[in-house]
Design a protein around this motif. Structure first.
Motif, PDB file in Angstrom:
ATOM      1  N   HIS A 123      -0.771  -7.398  10.734  1.00 45.24           N
ATOM      2  CA  HIS A 123      -0.179  -6.525  11.746  1.00 45.24           C
ATOM      3  C   HIS A 123      -0.791  -5.159  11.508  1.00 45.24           C
ATOM      4  O   HIS A 123      -0.497  -4.498  10.499  1.00 45.24           O
ATOM      5  CB  HIS A 123       1.339  -6.492  11.613  1.00 45.24           C
ATOM      6  N   LEU A 124      -1.642  -4.716  12.424  1.00 49.95           N
ATOM      7  CA  LEU A 124      -2.481  -3.554  12.162  1.00 49.95           C
ATOM      8  C   LEU A 124      -1.745  -2.229  12.196  1.00 49.95           C
ATOM      9  O   LEU A 124      -2.289  -1.216  11.750  1.00 49.95           O
ATOM     10  CB  LEU A 124      -3.643  -3.531  13.163  1.00 49.95           C
ATOM     11  N   THR A 125      -0.522  -2.203  12.708  1.00 43.54           N
ATOM     12  CA  THR A 125       0.224  -0.947  12.751  1.00 43.54           C
ATOM     13  C   THR A 125       1.506  -0.989  11.925  1.00 43.54           C
ATOM     14  O   THR A 125       2.226   0.005  11.865  1.00 43.54           O
ATOM     15  CB  THR A 125       0.577  -0.581  14.207  1.00 43.54           C
ATOM     16  N   ALA A 126       1.791  -2.108  11.285  1.00 41.52           N
ATOM     17  CA  ALA A 126       3.024  -2.233  10.504  1.00 41.52           C
ATOM     18  C   ALA A 126       2.910  -1.456   9.191  1.00 41.52           C
ATOM     19  O   ALA A 126       1.835  -1.328   8.614  1.00 41.52           O
ATOM     20  CB  ALA A 126       3.320  -3.702  10.210  1.00 41.52           C
ATOM     21  N   PRO A 127       4.037  -0.925   8.694  1.00 41.18           N
ATOM     22  CA  PRO A 127       4.011  -0.211   7.410  1.00 41.18           C
ATOM     23  C   PRO A 127       3.827  -1.177   6.245  1.00 41.18           C
ATOM     24  O   PRO A 127       4.091  -2.383   6.356  1.00 41.18           O
ATOM     25  CB  PRO A 127       5.382   0.460   7.359  1.00 41.18           C
ATOM     26  N   TYR A 128       3.408  -0.623   5.130  1.00 37.37           N
ATOM     27  CA  TYR A 128       3.175  -1.425   3.920  1.00 37.37           C
ATOM     28  C   TYR A 128       4.413  -2.225   3.541  1.00 37.37           C
ATOM     29  O   TYR A 128       4.318  -3.401   3.185  1.00 37.37           O
ATOM     30  CB  TYR A 128       2.766  -0.486   2.780  1.00 37.37           C
ATOM     31  N   GLN A 129       5.588  -1.596   3.618  1.00 40.97           N
ATOM     32  CA  GLN A 129       6.810  -2.271   3.169  1.00 40.97           C
ATOM     33  C   GLN A 129       7.079  -3.538   3.967  1.00 40.97           C
ATOM     34  O   GLN A 129       7.662  -4.498   3.446  1.00 40.97           O
ATOM     35  CB  GLN A 129       8.005  -1.315   3.293  1.00 40.97           C
ATOM     36  N   GLN A 130       6.669  -3.567   5.224  1.00 39.16           N
ATOM     37  CA  GLN A 130       6.881  -4.759   6.047  1.00 39.16           C
ATOM     38  C   GLN A 130       5.915  -5.877   5.686  1.00 39.16           C
ATOM     39  O   GLN A 130       6.268  -7.061   5.749  1.00 39.16           O
ATOM     40  CB  GLN A 130       6.722  -4.395   7.529  1.00 39.16           C
ATOM     41  N   LEU A 131       4.711  -5.524   5.284  1.00 41.17           N
ATOM     42  CA  LEU A 131       3.667  -6.508   5.023  1.00 41.17           C
ATOM     43  C   LEU A 131       3.644  -6.981   3.568  1.00 41.17           C
ATOM     44  O   LEU A 131       3.142  -8.066   3.276  1.00 41.17           O
ATOM     45  CB  LEU A 131       2.298  -5.927   5.383  1.00 41.17           C
ATOM     46  N   ALA A 132       4.151  -6.171   2.669  1.00 45.78           N
ATOM     47  CA  ALA A 132       4.040  -6.474   1.249  1.00 45.78           C
ATOM     48  C   ALA A 132       4.677  -7.797   0.826  1.00 45.78           C
ATOM     49  O   ALA A 132       4.112  -8.508  -0.020  1.00 45.78           O
ATOM     50  CB  ALA A 132       4.618  -5.326   0.426  1.00 45.78           C
ATOM     51  N   PRO A 133       5.843  -8.190   1.355  1.00 44.71           N
ATOM     52  CA  PRO A 133       6.434  -9.455   0.884  1.00 44.71           C
ATOM     53  C   PRO A 133       5.495 -10.648   1.023  1.00 44.71           C
ATOM     54  O   PRO A 133       5.401 -11.480   0.106  1.00 44.71           O
ATOM     55  CB  PRO A 133       7.677  -9.603   1.762  1.00 44.71           C
TER      56      PRO A 133
END
Length: 369
Positions: free
Chosen positions: A97-107
């Motif tokens: 997801h190219l605009t999502a924040p790190y916290q959303q993608l990290a899991p």
């Protein structure tokens, strides 16, 4: 010969990676698929392989899993079976997801990689042998390398949070690469593969919605205008990225990195010219003016996917001069590939014609008149 684990097989590059692994004499490739049960996992895998046009259910075996769960959501017996049977892991799955924040993608991107590294460590402990861990990252880890003081990024350039910049997706990939590197002392031999733009099949031109060229081309056709200049970007055809990963994997040593891009850049102007040859009527305007036209139609379903790319879309079109990406080299990668791989055909006019005729037509209407 021990089995392989592959993640991401139901995705675009991962599906081609599964096909490339089928070309090798591996007995079984366990494909970890996000699914509620084995039957759903198998249906998803079979559907993806049918799209690619190759399959072998006896060798490509779907296993339900979840990157965001402890031990990948596997039952204890399944986890134990993997530690006995597997010798290598190819990790291609990611939340993109190219605009999502790190916290959303990290899991998924970081946590999932750590869980897989934990599995690789358990395999190494049980077998007493090293385990190859082949991680598919991204060249976006160097998106802001120039602002971090790096003029040229090659396979030996270490990515950092500074080279990745502020976007969550590349930052999650830096963190995942670090998780792989830290496992070196536990018998896990990590190799990193960094694709750039992954576009259509080199032979057929077929592609998927994850091809970042598609939102640009859809918007160009919907607006009826194309920028009169655009960036040339590092890229490669999806099937060749997959085959190159498989060919490079036997020689990977701990800490190795490869850049999965052609030595020459891919011209976006070549794609616009292919649209015209296919009959789409496109006038030219300056890039800034073109972006204004795109923003005026940002809610159009043909333009919205480009808007959802955020800064990445603007950078591809050369509209972020304050954020230039450095030249990215793949000399070491191609020097290694040329030992066993003939020079593949370039992504030239003929390729772009196939991409428009086969891949682009899946997502856009035929030209009018």
């Amino acid at each position: 010969m021990k089995a392989i684990i592959l993640t991401g097989a139901t995705g675009s590059l991962g599906g081609h990676l599964a096909a490339a692994l089928l070309e090798q004499p591996h007995p079984v490739v366990y494909c970890l698929v996000r699914a509620s049960d084995a039957a759903v996992a198998d249906r998803r895998l079979r559907a993806r392989m049918a799209e690619i046009g190759t399959d072998d259910p006896s060798r490509l075996v779907a296993v339900p899993a979840n990157l965001e769960s402890p031990r990948l959501g596997m039952l204890p017996q399944v986890w134990n079976d993997m530690t006995e049977q597997v010798g290598q892991i190819f990790h291609c799955a990611a939340s993109v997801h190219l605009t999502a924040p790190y916290q959303q993608l990290a899991p998924a991107n970081v946590g999932g990689t750590r869980e897989l590294v934990g599995l690789a460590t358990a395999i190494a402990e049980r077998s007493g042998s090293e385990v190859g861990f082949h991680y598919v990252s991204t060249l976006a880890v160097f998106l802001d390398a120039i602002r971090a003081g790096i003029a040229v990024a090659d396979e030996f350039t270490p990515p950092t949070m500074q080279t990745a910049g502020e976007l969550g997706y590349p930052r999650s990939k830096v963190a995942a690469e670090r998780a792989v590197a830290r496992a070196a002392d536990s018998g896990v031999v990590g190799t990193v593969y960094r694709p750039g733009l992954v576009t259509g099949d080199s032979v057929t031109g077929d592609t998927s919605a994850s091809d970042l060229l598609m939102p640009v081309l859809r918007a160009v056709v919907a607006i009826g205008y194309a920028p009169d200049r655009a960036e040339a970007v590092p890229g490669e055809a999806v099937d060749l990225v997959a085959r190159h990963i498989v060919r490079l994997s036997p020689g990977g040593t701990g800490g190795s990195a490869y850049h999965m891009i052609k030595p020459e850049l891919v011209s976006l102007m070549g794609a616009f010219d292919a649209l015209r040859r296919a009959g789409y009527r496109l006038e030219e305007v300056a890039p800034d003016k073109w972006w204004e036209l795109a923003q005026q139609r940002r809610d159009d379903r043909e333009v919205a996917p480009l808007m959802h790319m955020g800064q990445i879309g603007r950078r591809m079109l050369g509209l972020e001069p304050d954020y230039p990406m450095p030249p990215v080299r793949s000399d070491h990668t191609y020097a290694t590939l040329r030992r066993s791989w003939p020079e593949p055909a370039p992504l030239d006019d003929a390729f772009f014609d196939r991409l428009v005729a086969r891949g682009f037509r899946r997502f856009a209407p035929a030209p009018q008149g």
